[in-house]
Design an enzyme around this catalytic site. Structure first.
Site, PDB file in Angstrom:
ATOM      1  N   ASN A   9      46.002  -4.738  68.279  1.00 38.68           N
ATOM      2  CA  ASN A   9      45.636  -5.743  68.889  1.00 38.68           C
ATOM      3  C   ASN A   9      45.740  -6.454  68.256  1.00 38.68           C
ATOM      4  O   ASN A   9      46.118  -7.872  67.474  1.00 38.68           O
ATOM      5  CB  ASN A   9      43.776  -5.191  67.898  1.00 38.68           C
ATOM      6  CG  ASN A   9      42.483  -6.208  67.974  1.00 38.68           C
ATOM      7  OD1 ASN A   9      42.588  -6.489  69.057  1.00 38.68           O
ATOM      8  ND2 ASN A   9      41.658  -5.964  67.902  1.00 38.68           N
ATOM      9  N   ARG A  94      44.689  -1.912  72.034  1.00 39.36           N
ATOM     10  CA  ARG A  94      43.178  -3.095  72.336  1.00 39.36           C
ATOM     11  C   ARG A  94      43.713  -3.481  73.877  1.00 39.36           C
ATOM     12  O   ARG A  94      44.585  -4.352  74.122  1.00 39.36           O
ATOM     13  CB  ARG A  94      42.747  -4.137  71.482  1.00 39.36           C
ATOM     14  CG  ARG A  94      41.463  -4.447  71.840  1.00 39.36           C
ATOM     15  CD  ARG A  94      40.737  -5.681  71.128  1.00 39.36           C
ATOM     16  NE  ARG A  94      39.456  -6.400  71.689  1.00 39.36           N
ATOM     17  CZ  ARG A  94      39.088  -7.123  71.102  1.00 39.36           C
ATOM     18  NH1 ARG A  94      39.835  -7.812  69.956  1.00 39.36           N
ATOM     19  NH2 ARG A  94      38.099  -7.900  71.814  1.00 39.36           N
ATOM     20  N   HIS A 182      33.900  -7.250  74.165  1.00 40.93           N
ATOM     21  CA  HIS A 182      33.859  -6.820  72.845  1.00 40.93           C
ATOM     22  C   HIS A 182      33.257  -5.586  73.557  1.00 40.93           C
ATOM     23  O   HIS A 182      32.814  -4.954  72.075  1.00 40.93           O
ATOM     24  CB  HIS A 182      32.969  -7.318  72.400  1.00 40.93           C
ATOM     25  CG  HIS A 182      33.395  -8.578  72.036  1.00 40.93           C
ATOM     26  ND1 HIS A 182      32.365  -9.676  71.897  1.00 40.93           N
ATOM     27  CD2 HIS A 182      34.086  -9.025  71.473  1.00 40.93           C
ATOM     28  CE1 HIS A 182      33.125 -11.028  70.966  1.00 40.93           C
ATOM     29  NE2 HIS A 182      33.886 -10.146  70.984  1.00 40.93           N
ATOM     30  N   ARG A 242      34.675 -21.754  71.382  1.00 41.15           N
ATOM     31  CA  ARG A 242      34.386 -21.889  72.579  1.00 41.15           C
ATOM     32  C   ARG A 242      32.497 -22.041  72.490  1.00 41.15           C
ATOM     33  O   ARG A 242      31.851 -22.210  72.037  1.00 41.15           O
ATOM     34  CB  ARG A 242      34.178 -20.491  73.361  1.00 41.15           C
ATOM     35  CG  ARG A 242      35.488 -20.096  73.379  1.00 41.15           C
ATOM     36  CD  ARG A 242      35.557 -18.559  73.981  1.00 41.15           C
ATOM     37  NE  ARG A 242      36.335 -17.381  72.916  1.00 41.15           N
ATOM     38  CZ  ARG A 242      36.525 -16.116  72.205  1.00 41.15           C
ATOM     39  NH1 ARG A 242      36.107 -15.837  73.993  1.00 41.15           N
ATOM     40  NH2 ARG A 242      36.820 -15.733  72.007  1.00 41.15           N
ATOM     41  N   GLU A 380      37.023  -1.573  65.498  1.00 41.17           N
ATOM     42  CA  GLU A 380      37.603  -1.685  66.981  1.00 41.17           C
ATOM     43  C   GLU A 380      39.141  -0.178  66.777  1.00 41.17           C
ATOM     44  O   GLU A 380      38.589   0.367  67.964  1.00 41.17           O
ATOM     45  CB  GLU A 380      37.906  -2.881  67.349  1.00 41.17           C
ATOM     46  CG  GLU A 380      36.518  -3.856  68.239  1.00 41.17           C
ATOM     47  CD  GLU A 380      36.772  -5.276  67.645  1.00 41.17           C
ATOM     48  OE1 GLU A 380      37.390  -5.614  67.509  1.00 41.17           O
ATOM     49  OE2 GLU A 380      36.263  -5.687  68.674  1.00 41.17           O
TER      50      GLU A 380
END
Ligand code: ADP
Length: 399
Positions: A9, A94, A182, A242, A380
């Site tokens: 990832n 990922r 996500h 963000r 993940e």
């Protein structure tokens, strides 16, 4: 020799990795870790299958200026000698953006890489690094099967309305739609929810993935119905750096009246807003919680206010709420954030058991609560490993 699946990832300055046994239904890695600070004195941390940190002498040696292209071959060599020897059978990555068409994992080919390259403008912070990692593995281990697992795929079950912007039809046809992100985290949570919720997992559930990046997903029968992130990973919730959802008129104003360039606006929206921008102190929730500054508290309050508002909007898409799941760094660890969000959801029947919430228990709702509230750590890397094993077993999973 152990047969294993490598999971990568890759971020701009970090690389998470994990090595899983090449077996179906395994969620325990042989070793997992992270290289932080790539390009500027990288730091290597890893833990074994029992979750015990490896001592420095067992860790990979890093060179201060090493980039992804130096680190990935060295990491592969290090992993191949881990605990008596490992044969890496395949790698899973990922990949943040899979566009409209990828509804599941895909084997990496030159054509796929070229297609994913066209999506870089839609995920400029993440996609280039994800693709670099794939290229570095191909260079270090030519011919090794590589599987791309997309953060957007999970949301492709959504109705057309949930994916549309109210923009001219021609723009929708050009792919300006809500993709959502996500997805690997949501897929993992969707898979594990029945363990904790039984049949209720198939009812109206909202999963709140609150990390540096943050989003929510409304699910029914454990499929995505709607999500807070849209065309890019900027939309929706306030995040570490963000802004989250913003009146698009603000962007026009910054460009027209404050003479900011595209790059300057992007810098503000992606890097200088969110918790960092509002607090002026940090993008890190734990740091803000420890701060006595009123600006820190205002940033936390805004984060929770926005999260509760977004959650209520998502609940409308599934006709109410039976269960709420918190996950990722903030969701799993911040009792304060969970409590501030849930306080605003009392009218929906949400009621926390404060003691359980304070100790990050799995079930944190009171006995009177009309909504189950849970804390479930996401993984993940585990879902990527399972996808790779599945793709290797099912020929149709590979192109
Ligand atoms: P990423 O999106 O980078 O994977 P994570 O899921 O690791 O991010 O989440 C990072 C966030 O989780 C940071 O804001 C961090 O402060 C927050 N966090 C981690 N532990 C705690 C804690 N104990 N209390 C409050 N916030 C925490």
């Amino acid at each position: 020799m152990t047969d294993a699946i490598l999971v990568l990832n890759a971020g701009s300055s970090s690389l998470k990795f994990a090595l899983y046994p090449d077996e179906e239904n395994t969620q325990t890695p042989i070793v997992r870790g992270k290289i932080n600070g790539i390009g500027n004195s990288p730091v290597f941390v890893a833990q074994d299958a029992e979750g015990v940190l490896l001592p420095p002498e067992a860790c990979m040696t890093l060179h201060a200026s090493a980039g992804h292209d130096d680190l990935i071959p060295t990491l592969l060599d290090w992993l191949r000698t881990y605990q008596g020897g490992v044969t890496i059978k395949a790698a899973g990555h990922r990949v943040v953006h899979g566009g409209r068409d990828h509804i599941g994992p895909a084997q990496v080919t030159d054509a796929l890489l070229a297609e994913l390259e066209t999506l870089v403008p839609l995920a400029p912070l993440h996609q280039p690094h994800n693709l670099t990692a794939i290229r570095c593995v191909e260079a270090a281990a030519p011919g090794l099967p590589q599987i791309a697992c997309f953060d957007t795929s999970f949301h492709r079950t959504q109705d057309r309305l949930a994916q549309l912007f109210a923009l001219p039809r021609a723009m929708t046809d050009q792919g300006i739609i809500r993709y959502g992100f996500h997805g690997l985290s949501y897929e993992y949570i969707a898979g594990i929810m029945p363990l904790h919720l039984g049949d209720r997992a198939d009812e109206r559930v909202i999963v709140a993935h609150l990390g540096n990046g943050a989003s929510m997903c409304a699910m029914k029968t454990r499929r995505s119905v709607a999500t807070s992130m849209g065309f890019t990973a900027l939309d929706g919730l306030m995040m570490g750096r963000r802004s989250g959802a913003l009146d698009p008129g603000v962007v026009l104003y910054l460009m027209d009246n404050m003479n900011m360039s595209n790059d300057e606006v992007a810098q503000v929206l992606y890097k200088e807003s969110g918790l960092l921008g509002v607090s002026g102190i940090s993008n890190n929730m734990a740091t803000l919680q420890a701060s006595a500054a009123p600006q820190a508290r205002e940033a936390i309050d805004l984060f929770c206010y926005r999260a509760a508002s977004e959650l209520a909007a998502l609940a409308a898409t599934i006709g109410g709420l039976d269960a709420l799941v918190f996950t990722a760094g903030i969701g799993e660890n911040s009792a304060l954030v969970r409590s501030l969000i849930c306080d605003r959801l009392e009218w929906m029947g949400v009621d926390l058991a404060e003691g359980e919430n304070d100790r990050n228990a799995t079930h944190i709702n009171s006995a009177e609560s009309g909504v189950d509230v849970l804390v479930i750590p996401t993984d993940e890397e585990a879902i990527i490993a399972l996808s790779v094993v599945g793709a290797l077993r099912t020929k149709s999973g590979l192109i």
